[in-house]
Enzyme design. Sequence first.
Site, mmCIF file in Angstrom:
data_model
loop_
_atom_site.group_PDB
_atom_site.id
_atom_site.type_symbol
_atom_site.label_atom_id
_atom_site.label_comp_id
_atom_site.label_asym_id
_atom_site.label_seq_id
_atom_site.Cartn_x
_atom_site.Cartn_y
_atom_site.Cartn_z
ATOM 1 C CE LYS A 58 1.557 -4.459 -0.397
ATOM 2 N NZ LYS A 58 1.012 -5.670 0.101
ATOM 3 C CG HIS B 27 -6.718 -5.088 -0.531
ATOM 4 N ND1 HIS B 27 -6.888 -6.142 -1.616
ATOM 5 C CD2 HIS B 27 -5.714 -5.751 -0.040
ATOM 6 C CE1 HIS B 27 -5.916 -7.154 -1.774
ATOM 7 N NE2 HIS B 27 -5.425 -6.446 -0.996
ATOM 8 C CG ASP B 28 -2.083 -4.185 -0.615
ATOM 9 O OD1 ASP B 28 -2.528 -3.445 -0.122
ATOM 10 O OD2 ASP B 28 -2.239 -5.217 -0.159
ATOM 11 C CG HIS C 258 -6.319 -2.488 3.449
ATOM 12 N ND1 HIS C 258 -5.928 -1.032 2.570
ATOM 13 C CD2 HIS C 258 -5.199 -3.210 3.006
ATOM 14 C CE1 HIS C 258 -4.795 -1.498 2.121
ATOM 15 N NE2 HIS C 258 -4.201 -2.893 2.350
ATOM 16 C CG HIS C 259 -3.085 -1.398 6.050
ATOM 17 N ND1 HIS C 259 -2.389 -2.910 6.584
ATOM 18 C CD2 HIS C 259 -2.524 -1.162 4.614
ATOM 19 C CE1 HIS C 259 -1.916 -3.408 5.491
ATOM 20 N NE2 HIS C 259 -1.804 -3.023 4.736
ATOM 21 C CG HIS D 124 0.881 0.414 1.284
ATOM 22 N ND1 HIS D 124 0.971 0.083 1.915
ATOM 23 C CD2 HIS D 124 -0.902 -0.206 0.870
ATOM 24 C CE1 HIS D 124 0.048 -0.839 2.795
ATOM 25 N NE2 HIS D 124 -1.083 -1.204 1.913
ATOM 26 C CG ASP E 169 -5.256 -7.070 3.216
ATOM 27 O OD1 ASP E 169 -4.846 -8.115 2.308
ATOM 28 O OD2 ASP E 169 -4.844 -6.412 3.511
#
Length: 521
Positions: A382, A378-379, A433-434, A407, A462
């Site tokens: 980054k 999910h990240d 997801h953000h 990201h 998260d």
Amino acid sequence: MKDSDHPEGEMIFAQEPAQAPAGRPARAGWKIMVIDDDAGVHEVTRLALGGFEFDGRGLEFLHAYSAAEGEALLRAHPDTAVALVDVVMEHERAGLDLIRTIREVQRNRMIRLILRTGQPGQAPERAVISQYDINDYKEKSELSAQKLYSAILTSLRSWRDLMALDGNRAGLQRVIHATGAIFRTRDLSRFVQGVLEQLVALLFLERDAMLIKCDSLALRHEGGQVVVVAATGSFVALVGSQAVSSLPAHMLEDVATVLRTRQPLLREGEYWGYFQAHGGKENVIYLKSHQPLSSDDSSLIQLFLQNVSIAYENTLLHEEIEGTQRDIVYMLGEAIETRSRETGQHVRRVAEYCHLIARGLGLAEREADILKIAAPLHDFGKIGTPDAVLHKPGSLDADEWAVMRQHAEIGHEMLGQSRREILQAAAVLAGQHHEKWDGSGYPLGLQGEQIHLFGRIGAVADVFDALGSRRSYKEPWPLEAILDYLRQQRGLHFDPDIVDWVLDNVDRMATVAANFPDSRH
């Protein structure tokens, strides 16, 4: 005109010694139907065949006194093996019409039909045999008890063999259907359970309903141990146990025999089978039914297991490939979290939370599994975030925050280049997801159900884990504070339904956290 009106049409049975043993076998008799308007013919036929036995079974007589009665009786007893049909009953061609009805209307091709007539001139043998699907033609005047016995015996042999062929055909069709269902199974544990369930259906689906309660076991031999991996009926409670501690001694002996010989064992009501993928794990199948299993049943099972071994090998290969993908995904996720100076267990907990929530919301197991495998990425974006921003101990200024937010887009773009199902799901998670339920999130400002369900679930998972974890810039929040935050952000940051499910299942969420603790504090 009736046969009984003509003395020369009456059946005459020569005096011959009885050939059959006196005792009636316990098994159900072969069904023999007598269709004749003369009651005396019924009685004489029954007496002439008294004590008849074939293949360990006697006879069960069914009586009809007209063609109409015969038609109705055959509909009620489609498993009748032989019918003795008079030609002249309600009218001169009643028997012939009935034969055509049996073959063409009832479509009963198995029953053996013996035409009997006292007036061969009205139904000449050559014409009748060529025009009607009968199996024998007898004039009543020539039909002695011995000839009747021979005709019935020959017809029963024919009917038995035809039924065996038809049973094998139906069995092969069921094998094809059953193995087709098994081939669609990709999870190894569900695969073996599916083998058992399909075997029970394969053997007993068309028999008495009580037989579907067949008890069965699947055992796997690996690393010197034999484990119960699937079961039905009375053995269900044994799944996951060691065979040596859960099975009686006589069954353990049979298991050892099958593993040593790699050959099936067949006893009355019991079957032990064996299958193995090339170079793969060994599996033993055990079936216990309420009635004896025949050699035909054994052959059918063995054919099924031979086909299953091909599917089993494919499933092992699929599991290996998917397991490799899963490990790579976890390692990538952990590498990214390590670069962020966060704990690698974060990605595992987020994956478990996502799976738990997805199943709780009613997603299919396959969808939930895909989400779980994809969640550690999910990240992923980054990886493109500069160290100066990613590792800054204090708050980010506006420019730095703009870089950090990138990201999500980076991760979506990089992962979205693959058409693989898992990486497509990971791309959705990375990119959404953000996002926030009220539309104030990033990168696209999606709102409500515009956000993919994977993204909505990932957002809750998260944040739930991030708040409860120690970071370089903060201490972990107490659980109640995390729950208060979820309540405050319900309908703002988070999907209300997902928040409600988490609040109703706090113990299950806490269990995940306990199972995957951070290794450093």
